[in-house]
Enzyme design. Sequence first.
Site, PDB file in Angstrom:
ATOM      1  N   GLU A  54       3.567  17.430  -2.570  1.00 12.60           N
ATOM      2  CA  GLU A  54       4.563  18.406  -2.997  1.00 12.60           C
ATOM      3  C   GLU A  54       3.989  19.368  -4.028  1.00 12.60           C
ATOM      4  O   GLU A  54       4.258  20.574  -3.994  1.00 12.60           O
ATOM      5  CB  GLU A  54       5.784  17.685  -3.599  1.00 12.60           C
ATOM      6  CG  GLU A  54       6.482  16.739  -2.634  1.00 12.60           C
ATOM      7  CD  GLU A  54       6.013  15.294  -2.760  1.00 12.60           C
ATOM      8  OE1 GLU A  54       6.864  14.390  -2.693  1.00 12.60           O
ATOM      9  OE2 GLU A  54       4.788  15.079  -2.915  1.00 12.60           O
ATOM     10  N   SER A 299      -7.762 -18.965  12.905  1.00  9.48           N
ATOM     11  CA  SER A 299      -6.738 -19.415  11.958  1.00  9.48           C
ATOM     12  C   SER A 299      -5.719 -18.311  11.689  1.00  9.48           C
ATOM     13  O   SER A 299      -4.523 -18.580  11.547  1.00  9.48           O
ATOM     14  CB  SER A 299      -7.380 -19.888  10.654  1.00  9.48           C
ATOM     15  OG  SER A 299      -7.975 -18.818   9.951  1.00  9.48           O
TER      16      SER A 299
END
Length: 346
Positions: A54, A299
């Site tokens: 912005e 895993s």
Amino acid sequence: MGLKEEGFMRLALELALKGWPDVASNPMVGCVIVKNGEVLASGYHRRFGEAHAEVNAIAEMPVSVAPNDCELYVSLEPCAHHGKTPPCAELIIKKGFKKVIVASGDPNPLVNGKGTALLKAAGIEVVSGILETQARDLNRRFYTFHEKKRPFISLKWAESADGFISRLPVPEKREDNLISGPEALAFAHRLRAEHMGILVGKNTVLADDPSLTTRLVTGKSPVKIILDSRLEVPRSAKIFAPGAKTLVFNALKEGQEGDVQFIRLHPERQDPLKQVLNTLYDQGIQSLLVEGGSSVLQSFIRRELFDAVYKIVNPRLKLQNGVKAPAFLTEESQAKHLGTDLLYRV
């Protein structure tokens, strides 16, 4: 909102992408300022710690144009807190904008609705949700980190046509154990540059002695993370090269030694893998690339702890035996070419 408004937001999203990966650990954000259906100014967050989208867009506005005659499109809710830069919401209010269009909210607890509330309290019309799905996907690492309280997890490995990730016994020369070609290796290094942390098990370090750097591409090397329960990896390993942060999760030792932090796991308290992810979250590591070995990758797969998978297959190479690749099904239609290798991205 019509197609034209979506077009302005799409431009903001395209601008936001230009900030990757230099803005990490901040999100990618783009901003477009429009008057009477025409783009007057635009900007994006270029680098971590520097001006937000912005601010850059407002700085580009012609001095002859009054902000209260314009609409401001931004891909993420304007911030409302003082961090490395002042709050963007306060700047938007100060400049006198009367309408702000936002793609998606900011999940960071420091913002999370506060920016929108600040704008509305100042009498600014706020429209939210324009291309929200695309905006969330753009910053999926950022959203995963704040909403799931863990890093965004990518799994990556390379395997032979018959499903092995390494020869056995492991060759003395690492080059003799390569599965994929140069294009795939460069791709793997780009992945490293796009993640804040990279994780391997101790067997991978002992077998391959990897550096885990981004030496084949331009980009920052990730924090190195080793799972080494019994502290079997020697300090002479390349992974401990000075100048890079390394975390060693183990069962024996806690403390800091130069660039190396030893973190002791307590299996009796919680699943060790969850302890690892909780620690990485606490240390602000928003994205994690898991490179192996096979049992470590499996895993993560078994616990469904992953957000992206990159499986590279060398269709010309058959090892016939060795270390089996993780069990993970992919479809032929998902394959893309990386030189002579195939990339399956899930």
